[in-house]
Motif scaffolding. Structure first.
Motif, PDB file in Angstrom:
ATOM      1  N   THR A 195       7.097  -1.978  -6.435  1.00 12.49           N
ATOM      2  CA  THR A 195       5.792  -1.340  -6.247  1.00 12.49           C
ATOM      3  C   THR A 195       5.607  -0.930  -4.793  1.00 12.49           C
ATOM      4  O   THR A 195       6.245  -1.477  -3.887  1.00 12.49           O
ATOM      5  CB  THR A 195       4.638  -2.290  -6.625  1.00 12.49           C
ATOM      6  OG1 THR A 195       4.597  -3.385  -5.690  1.00 12.49           O
ATOM      7  CG2 THR A 195       4.808  -2.832  -8.038  1.00 12.49           C
ATOM      8  N   TYR A 196       4.705   0.009  -4.578  1.00 11.44           N
ATOM      9  CA  TYR A 196       4.390   0.439  -3.215  1.00 11.44           C
ATOM     10  C   TYR A 196       3.707  -0.684  -2.431  1.00 11.44           C
ATOM     11  O   TYR A 196       3.891  -0.792  -1.218  1.00 11.44           O
ATOM     12  CB  TYR A 196       3.491   1.670  -3.252  1.00 11.44           C
ATOM     13  CG  TYR A 196       4.210   2.922  -3.692  1.00 11.44           C
ATOM     14  CD1 TYR A 196       5.146   3.531  -2.852  1.00 11.44           C
ATOM     15  CD2 TYR A 196       3.973   3.479  -4.929  1.00 11.44           C
ATOM     16  CE1 TYR A 196       5.824   4.667  -3.248  1.00 11.44           C
ATOM     17  CE2 TYR A 196       4.642   4.625  -5.337  1.00 11.44           C
ATOM     18  CZ  TYR A 196       5.566   5.213  -4.497  1.00 11.44           C
ATOM     19  OH  TYR A 196       6.244   6.342  -4.897  1.00 11.44           O
ATOM     20  N   SER A 197       2.926  -1.496  -3.114  1.00 10.85           N
ATOM     21  CA  SER A 197       2.235  -2.590  -2.422  1.00 10.85           C
ATOM     22  C   SER A 197       3.232  -3.537  -1.772  1.00 10.85           C
ATOM     23  O   SER A 197       3.025  -3.999  -0.636  1.00 10.85           O
ATOM     24  CB  SER A 197       1.348  -3.357  -3.405  1.00 10.85           C
ATOM     25  OG  SER A 197       0.363  -2.512  -3.946  1.00 10.85           O
ATOM     26  N   GLU A 198       4.333  -3.847  -2.487  1.00 15.56           N
ATOM     27  CA  GLU A 198       5.363  -4.709  -1.902  1.00 15.56           C
ATOM     28  C   GLU A 198       5.960  -4.051  -0.667  1.00 15.56           C
ATOM     29  O   GLU A 198       6.237  -4.710   0.339  1.00 15.56           O
ATOM     30  CB  GLU A 198       6.464  -4.966  -2.934  1.00 15.56           C
ATOM     31  CG  GLU A 198       6.051  -5.798  -4.127  1.00 15.56           C
ATOM     32  CD  GLU A 198       7.184  -5.919  -5.133  1.00 15.56           C
ATOM     33  OE1 GLU A 198       8.026  -6.810  -4.947  1.00 15.56           O
ATOM     34  OE2 GLU A 198       7.229  -5.113  -6.072  1.00 15.56           O
ATOM     35  N   CYS A 199       6.177  -2.764  -0.752  1.00 16.57           N
ATOM     36  CA  CYS A 199       6.768  -2.021   0.358  1.00 16.57           C
ATOM     37  C   CYS A 199       5.838  -2.045   1.578  1.00 16.57           C
ATOM     38  O   CYS A 199       6.277  -2.280   2.705  1.00 16.57           O
ATOM     39  CB  CYS A 199       7.038  -0.593  -0.099  1.00 16.57           C
ATOM     40  SG  CYS A 199       7.977   0.421   1.039  1.00 16.57           S
ATOM     41  N   LEU A 204       4.096  -4.211   7.058  1.00 14.33           N
ATOM     42  CA  LEU A 204       3.084  -4.970   7.804  1.00 14.33           C
ATOM     43  C   LEU A 204       3.676  -6.216   8.460  1.00 14.33           C
ATOM     44  O   LEU A 204       3.309  -6.565   9.594  1.00 14.33           O
ATOM     45  CB  LEU A 204       1.941  -5.371   6.872  1.00 14.33           C
ATOM     46  CG  LEU A 204       0.959  -4.261   6.487  1.00 14.33           C
ATOM     47  CD1 LEU A 204       0.060  -4.718   5.344  1.00 14.33           C
ATOM     48  CD2 LEU A 204       0.109  -3.859   7.690  1.00 14.33           C
ATOM     49  N   ASN A 205       4.605  -6.896   7.756  1.00 12.40           N
ATOM     50  CA  ASN A 205       5.154  -8.127   8.349  1.00 12.40           C
ATOM     51  C   ASN A 205       6.412  -7.858   9.183  1.00 12.40           C
ATOM     52  O   ASN A 205       7.015  -8.796   9.708  1.00 12.40           O
ATOM     53  CB  ASN A 205       5.441  -9.177   7.271  1.00 12.40           C
ATOM     54  CG  ASN A 205       6.543  -8.756   6.303  1.00 12.40           C
ATOM     55  OD1 ASN A 205       7.433  -7.996   6.643  1.00 12.40           O
ATOM     56  ND2 ASN A 205       6.480  -9.273   5.064  1.00 12.40           N
ATOM     57  N   GLY A 206       6.789  -6.588   9.292  1.00  7.18           N
ATOM     58  CA  GLY A 206       7.888  -6.221  10.172  1.00  7.18           C
ATOM     59  C   GLY A 206       9.275  -6.392   9.583  1.00  7.18           C
ATOM     60  O   GLY A 206      10.273  -6.237  10.284  1.00  7.18           O
TER      61      GLY A 206
END
Length: 296
Positions: A195-199, A204-206
C-alpha cells in the motif's frame, strides 16, 4: 428512458479537507457528489450484454483503492470510499440504474487489479489504473478518464531536488505499479510495498529516500504531513487512468466510453473532480479524449 443527470455538490466540506489535511480524508459526511440514478435502465441495453445483466440485477462490484486521499480513500469506520475514482464509479453505476449505496466496493491494490478482473472478483476496476499495452493484453481498459504524471515525495530536509538525484537511492511505491519500473529506469533502487501508506511510513522514518507515484496522490500525503514531507520534480511520465473490465465482456468498453464522455459534456466529470482532487487547490483540467474501443 434514461434520466439526464442533474447533480448537486453536497456535503463536500469533509472531503475538501481530504487534501488540505489528509488525516481527515475519510471523515464522516464526506459524501462527494450526488448522482441521479437512471430509471428502467435495463430497457436501454441489448439482451445478453453485461450492462443488461447489471441493470436487471441492480448489483455491481467495483474495485477501488482505499489509501489514496483524493483518488480513493476509505477510513476504518467509513461506509464507502471517497475520491475521484469512486465518483467515476458512481457515474457508471447510475447509468445502470444502480444507486451509490447499492454498489459493492472492494479494496483493490495495484498488484491484484488484473487477477480480480480475470477471476470475476470485481466487475470494474477504477483504481488509479494506468492504461498500458501490457495490461490491455489480459484485461479491458477503457479511457482515459484522467491524466496525471509521476513525481517524488521526500522528507522536507531531503537533498533530492531533481530526477537526477535519485540515482543510487532507494525509492518506494506499490508493488505491481508502473511507477517502480519508471524510477528504476532513472537509476534508483526500487522498493515495493502493498500500500501507499506503508511506503509513506518508510519515507517518514528514513528507511527509504523517496516515494514515487502520480503527483495527485503525493500531494495528498504531503498535505497530511506538511512539516515533514514535500513533493519535488516536474512530472516525468504520463499516466492515463482507465476503467478496467473483463475481456469476456468486450461490449462494456463502448458503454464506459459513452457514459464518461456524456459526463464530461454535461459537467458531471467536472463536478466530480472539483469535489475530490480539486479540493487540493489545483485547477480543473480539460477532460482527456477517450481512446477508441477495439472491435468487439
Amino acid at each position: 428512458m434514461r434520466f439526464t443527470r442533474t447533480k448537486a455538490l453536497i456535503a463536500t466540506a469533509g472531503l475538501a479537507l481530504s487534501l488540505a489535511a489528509c488525516g481527515d480524508a475519510g471523515d464522516e459526511g464526506a459524501e462527494g457528489v450526488d448522482v441521479d440514478v437512471a430509471e428502467n435502465a435495463a430497457d436501454e441495453f441489448e439482451d445478453g450484454t453485461a450492462m443488461k445483466e447489471f441493470a436487471e440485477s441492480g448489483e455491481i462490484t467495483i474495485g477501488v483503492k482505499y489509501d489514496q486521499p483524493g483518488i480513493g480513500f476509505k477510513g476504518a469506520t467509513d461506509d464507502m470510499p471517497v475520491g475521484f475514482d469512486p465518483e467515476i464509479g458512481k457515474i457508471l453505476a447510475a447509468d445502470l440504474g444502480i444507486a451509490p449505496e447499492d454498489i459493492t466496493w472492494k479494496e483493490t491494490i495495484s498488484d491484484n487489479r488484473e487477477p480480480f478482473l480475470q477471476s470475476g472478483e470485481v466487475d470494474l476496476v477504477i483504481a488509479s489504473y494506468s492504461i498500458t499495452d501490457e495490461r490491455r493484453e489480459v484485461v479491458g481498459q477503457a479511457g482515459p478518464y484522467y491524466v496525471t504524471g509521476q513525481q517524488l515525495l521526500v522528507k522536507s530536509d531531503s537533498d533530492i531536488e531533481s530526477l537526477e538525484d535519485v540515482a543510487g537511492t532507494e525509492v518506494c511505491s506499490v508493488t505491481g505499479s508502473t511507477s517502480l519500473e519508471n524510477i528504476e529506469a532513472e537509476g534508483a533502487k526500487p522498493r515495493g510495498f502493498d500500500t501507499y501508506s506503508e511506503c509513506v511510513d518508510q519515507v517518514l522514518n528514513g528507511t527509504v529516500d523517496a516515494m514515487t507515484t502520480d503527483g495527485a496522490i503525493l500531494l495528498g500525503y504531503a498535505a497530511e504531513h506538511p512539516d515533514d514531507l514535500k513533493v519535488v520534480v516536474e512530472p516525468f511520465s504520463e499516466e492515463r487512468y482507465g476503467v478496467g473490465y473483463s475481456q469476456d465482456k468486450p461490449e462494456m468498453c463502448q458503454w464506459i466510453v459513452d457514459t464518461i464522455t456524456e459526463a464530461q459534456d454535461d459537467g458531471d466529470w467536472e463536478d466530480a473532480f472539483e469535489a475530490t482532487l480539486g479540493a487540493s487547490g489545483v485547477d480543473t483540467p480539460e477532460p482527456p479524449e477517450m481512446d477508441e474501443c477495439p472491435a468487439a
